[in-house]
Design an enzyme around this catalytic site. Structure first.
Site, PDB file in Angstrom:
ATOM      1  N   THR C  13      -3.809   5.343  -2.828  1.00 24.23           N
ATOM      2  CA  THR C  13      -5.059   5.051  -3.536  1.00 24.23           C
ATOM      3  C   THR C  13      -6.287   5.551  -2.785  1.00 24.23           C
ATOM      4  O   THR C  13      -7.267   5.988  -3.396  1.00 24.23           O
ATOM      5  CB  THR C  13      -5.169   3.524  -3.762  1.00 24.23           C
ATOM      6  OG1 THR C  13      -4.126   3.131  -4.668  1.00 24.23           O
ATOM      7  CG2 THR C  13      -6.504   3.140  -4.356  1.00 24.23           C
ATOM      8  N   SER C  57       2.342   5.863  -3.196  1.00 23.54           N
ATOM      9  CA  SER C  57       3.427   5.346  -2.354  1.00 23.54           C
ATOM     10  C   SER C  57       4.563   4.744  -3.171  1.00 23.54           C
ATOM     11  O   SER C  57       5.670   4.576  -2.670  1.00 23.54           O
ATOM     12  CB  SER C  57       2.891   4.335  -1.332  1.00 23.54           C
ATOM     13  OG  SER C  57       2.638   3.091  -1.914  1.00 23.54           O
TER      14      SER C  57
END
Lengths: 164, 164, 164, 164
Positions: C13, C57
């Site tokens: 992010t 991720s």
């Protein structure tokens, strides 16, 4: 050139905020519209900011557009700015134009939310407000520093600009 | 409404940046003007940005104002936006107005530098550009979402706004 | 306390940017990582920033984690910071911890992209770098101003924090 | 590694805000410290933020430093972060170090105010908080991603960094 002016908020990208839980940009009615904060930064004192809708413009339907028209009619002001998603901004402009409302109505919005660095929100809102002060009655759009009559207001999805 | 337009940069608060060494906000010609970055964020494609001066407007003199007038005259465009310090923006506007240049000239600037969070720079520049597209020939100012003829363009130092 | 340090970028992010076309936050390898810009703002001179991966991720697999471990091993530095998505940061930390790499490795990331106003990116990256200067060899995580051993590094999806 | 921690605010560049009237960056006690906002963005929950002073560090005197020492002593927490101007940060650190307070004290600040784009405030504050979690009792400084014992904490006025 400075009579009363009203801003009608309808949602759209300009008002999206980051939701860490959804890991996405969303319209969050709880967070509210970015418009009052943009006006404060712009040192602009406008009498009225009114939230009519809070929707992605791709999800607007006929009832939503009728609600916007009703808000334009009901406003005591003769000059209005409408913040709106870019996807159907042109469609709403032409719908309002067909109703011959007898007021100066300027639509604007943003390609990047006000909550994201490098947003076009303040630039476009400032443009719409200044234009609304001087344009004749009718329906207009202001994006990217340009002014469009309703008939020519359309996003170019290839460039991300309104090119007329 | 979208013929060619030129922006003349003259400095002022809009272009001040933080200098860690001086521990102050300064006009740094090496850092350059904030205007190109504001246009990029606003997704605005303007043909020409021209730096005429890079001064605090309180330090402008007659020669500086003559240089601005010369740049307005020399520009091939009929519509110009001038970024300018707020302190003497009105004085420059009235000086240019007296020269009867036959073009649409819109002055704007900022009370808070574009480099500081919560700046009014993008809001005002977007306003000036949109107004410059539609205003008649003459000299105008756009600040705080309002449009002023040169005669009425004056900063209210008590409120930090241009109240006309 | 200031020997050489390397930052390994893996995406997440922290590096998402707004894509006006997709109208979403995305990892854009063309735009590159936010890390060099965050270091510049932080006036931090780190010898090496290395992009190992550029992934959400949640999409990392065993081969990706092996690539991260290989980059830790191959680095000439004994102190490393790894920027990583929050979703599986703990999993990667524990994987690296099991490999007994003999270096000080600190994972960090952000709940809000560096490109969004109000991001935690600079706060977390600054924290990870300072911690990496002083922590003993092992695998650690730094989020929200806190320091966690690998075993305790886990996002609380209800609060959006790492609560240990 | 996560016992209670207190932040003592003393002013300095980190807390300067733009004053449109003065056309300068100033410490404005009415506007308050940037620290709570930086912690909120960093998603950091710290029990206590306490404003001890609100001064440019070049104006601090012996009484001010005694007040800081008294606040460190009075705090129930064993780990403290002190936000401080960069000009005399090293002097205050060495003063506190000489008092042998028996706590972990980490000084930090910023070369560019938190209110200015591209500030190092969040980066440094995040660094100080993470370091304060793990450093031994003593007085330290965290700037630019580096950790300095009090003896080595000094701004290099040529580079604008703390180079040790």
């Amino acid at each position: 050139m400075d009579g009363a002016l009203r801003i009608l908020v309808t949602g759209g990208t300009i008002d999206k905020v980051h939701d860490w839980s959804a890991e996405a940009l969303v319209l969050d009615a709880g967070a509210g519209s970015a418009v009052p904060g943009l006006l404060a930064a712009g040192r602009c004192q406008v009498a009225a900011v009114q939230v009519v809708l809070f929707k992605d413009s791709l999800e607007m339907d006929d009832a939503d557009r009728a609600a916007i028209a009703a808000a334009v009619r009901a406003a005591p002001e003769l000059r209005l700015v409408i913040t709106h998603g870019t996807g159907t901004m042109g469609m709403t402009a032409r719908y309002l134009d067909g109703l011959e409302l007898g007021k100066t109505v300027v639509l604007t919005g943003a390609m990047r939310p006000a909550s994201v660095l490098g947003s076009d929100a303040a630039f476009n809102l400032g443009g719409a407000l200044a234009a609304a002060r001087v344009l004749a009655p009718g329906v207009w759009g202001v994006m990217n520093g340009r002014v469009f009559p309703a008939a020519d207001l359309e996003k170019n999805t290839a460039t991300g600009r309104f090119d007329g």
